[in-house]
Write an enzyme that holds these catalytic residues in place. Structure first.
Site, PDB file in Angstrom:
ATOM      1  N   ASP A  78       0.857  -1.171   0.000  1.00  0.00           N
ATOM      2  CA  ASP A  78       0.000   0.000   0.000  1.00  0.00           C
ATOM      3  C   ASP A  78       0.904   1.235   0.000  1.00  0.00           C
ATOM      4  O   ASP A  78       2.086   1.146   0.354  1.00  0.00           O
ATOM      5  CB  ASP A  78      -0.884  -0.040   1.257  1.00  0.00           C
ATOM      6  CG  ASP A  78      -1.659   1.237   1.481  1.00  0.00           C
ATOM      7  OD1 ASP A  78      -2.291   1.725   0.526  1.00  0.00           O
ATOM      8  OD2 ASP A  78      -1.622   1.762   2.612  1.00  0.00           O
ATOM      9  N   ASP A 138      -0.180   5.132   0.792  1.00  0.00           N
ATOM     10  CA  ASP A 138      -0.418   6.156   1.809  1.00  0.00           C
ATOM     11  C   ASP A 138      -0.345   5.570   3.220  1.00  0.00           C
ATOM     12  O   ASP A 138      -0.987   4.555   3.513  1.00  0.00           O
ATOM     13  CB  ASP A 138      -1.788   6.801   1.613  1.00  0.00           C
ATOM     14  CG  ASP A 138      -1.870   7.620   0.330  1.00  0.00           C
ATOM     15  OD1 ASP A 138      -1.056   7.367  -0.579  1.00  0.00           O
ATOM     16  OD2 ASP A 138      -2.743   8.497   0.239  1.00  0.00           O
TER      17      ASP A 138
END
Length: 220
Positions: A16, A18
């Site tokens: 991922d 952010d």
């Protein structure tokens, strides 16, 4: 240098972006320019906890960006910082022939240049709609949600001829749960309780290279 015969099984590590690969939530950085950072941050936090439908919450947050000049994305890119340990993780992976990919509920406009500077070939993210140099407040193309992240992991694995059993998914929010479940090893990084409870392994942060000893002792 490690001899080819000494190399471990090749892995696909999908992270991922952010609050995992970088230290910020990109949509909040953009919303700051629209004076909506607090409003957007509250919705982001609820979505990460799994309390809101991700696609609907993303569309609502992106709507607050309408009217901003696309040039603000240059400022946002300058504000992004890598999570501590990312350079070390990338160097370790490159030395051993592993592949690192990025999947994001954020935006290609920010993630793509970052990935290019780091030599990361596989990226999946959302795309902001722009008209005459202005953000419209809409998204262009399909939304990268939980299912989209899992599909990207599977697609990248096929492209690299790596078995799903040799894939690693790393994330922190509810939007990462499907890819964490699909991967051979799902890792929660500085994650919300919902994610930590469902991942096979948890890392408290703040350094992403804490993943290295975990992977060195993991047999797909």
């Amino acid at each position: 240098m490690i001899a080819p015969s000494d190399l471990p099984r090749r892995l696909l590590i999908v992270s991922d972006v952010d609050s995992t690969f970088i230290g910020q939530e990109v949509i909040e950085l953009i919303a700051r320019r629209a004076g909506a950072e607090s409003e957007v941050a509250e919705v982001t936090e609820a979505a990460m906890r799994g309390e809101l439908d991700f696609a609907e919450s993303l569309q609502a947050r992106v709507a607050t960006l309408a009217g901003l000049p696309v040039a603000v994305l240059d400022e946002v890119r300058a504000d992004v910082t890598l999570t501590p340990g990312v350079p070390e993780l990338l160097a370790w992976a490159a030395e051993r022939g592993h592949v690192v990919a990025l999947v994001s509920g954020g935006f290609h406009e920010v993630v793509d240049p970052l990935a290019a500077t780091l030599g990361i070939r596989h990226v999946r993210a959302n795309r902001l709609e722009v008209s005459d140099g202005i953000l419209t407040g809409n998204l262009a193309g399909p939304i990268v949600d939980r299912a989209g992240k899992a599909a990207a992991l599977e697609e990248f694995a096929r492209a690299e001829d790596i078995a799903l059993s040799a894939t690693v998914a790393v994330g922190d929010g509810a939007n990462d749960l499907d890819m964490i479940a699909a991967a051979g090893l799902g890792v929660a990084f500085a994650a919300k309780p919902l994610v930590a409870d469902q991942a096979q392994r948890t890392l408290p942060g703040p350094r992403l290279d804490a993943l290295i000893p975990l992977l060195e002792n993991w047999t797909p």
